[in-house]
Design an enzyme around this catalytic site. Structure first.
Site: not given
Ligand code: AMP
Ligand code: ZN
Length: 112
Positions: A49, A101
């Site tokens: 993390h 990410h």
């Molecule tokens: P960010 O807005 O850059 O923090 O990206 C977070 C991303 O995580 C978004 O594009 C969401 O659609 C994605 N996301 C949130 N929850 C999940 C989940 N359970 N599985 C897969 N993607 C997710």
């Molecule tokens: Zn984490």
């Protein structure tokens, strides 16, 4: 391997929340974004993390480089090696999950 018990992506990496796995190795996990913004939209995360890409770059630059390599190999497979790589950094830039990410957007010609 540092972990945050309240972190959504730590829970996904641990398998406590389901995800559609695309790639996995000892340090890195990749899975399909639940709300895709392109034909192929994959999230690549380090298993450790870190809150954002700046923290990762300063603490483990090799892991960051490895994530770029994983992105490249996904795009090699999906779309002749071409892709967009995005790290939203900070709430006002659209970051909603504070576990670093890489968004890999590929699989089709992307709008600018
Ligand atoms: P960010 O807005 O850059 O923090 O990206 C977070 C991303 O995580 C978004 O594009 C969401 O659609 C994605 N996301 C949130 N929850 C999940 C989940 N359970 N599985 C897969 N993607 C997710
Ligand atoms: Zn984490």
């Amino acid at each position: 391997m540092s972990k945050d018990n309240d972190c959504l992506f730590c829970k996904i990496i641990a398998g406590d929340i389901p995800s559609e796995k695309v790639y996995e190795d000892d340090t890195t996990y990749a899975f399909k974004d639940i709300n895709p913004k392109a034909k192929v939209h994959v999230l690549i995360v380090p298993k450790s993390h870190y809150p954002n890409v700046a923290a990762l770059a300063s603490q483990d630059a090799g892991q960051l480089a490895h994530m770029v390599g994983v992105a490249q190999s996904i795009a090699d497979r999906e779309f002749h090696g071409e892709y967009r790589l995005v790290f939203n950094t900070g709430k006002d830039a659209g970051q909603t999950v504070f576990h670093v990410h890489a968004h890999v957007l590929t699989g089709e010609v992307l709008d600018e």
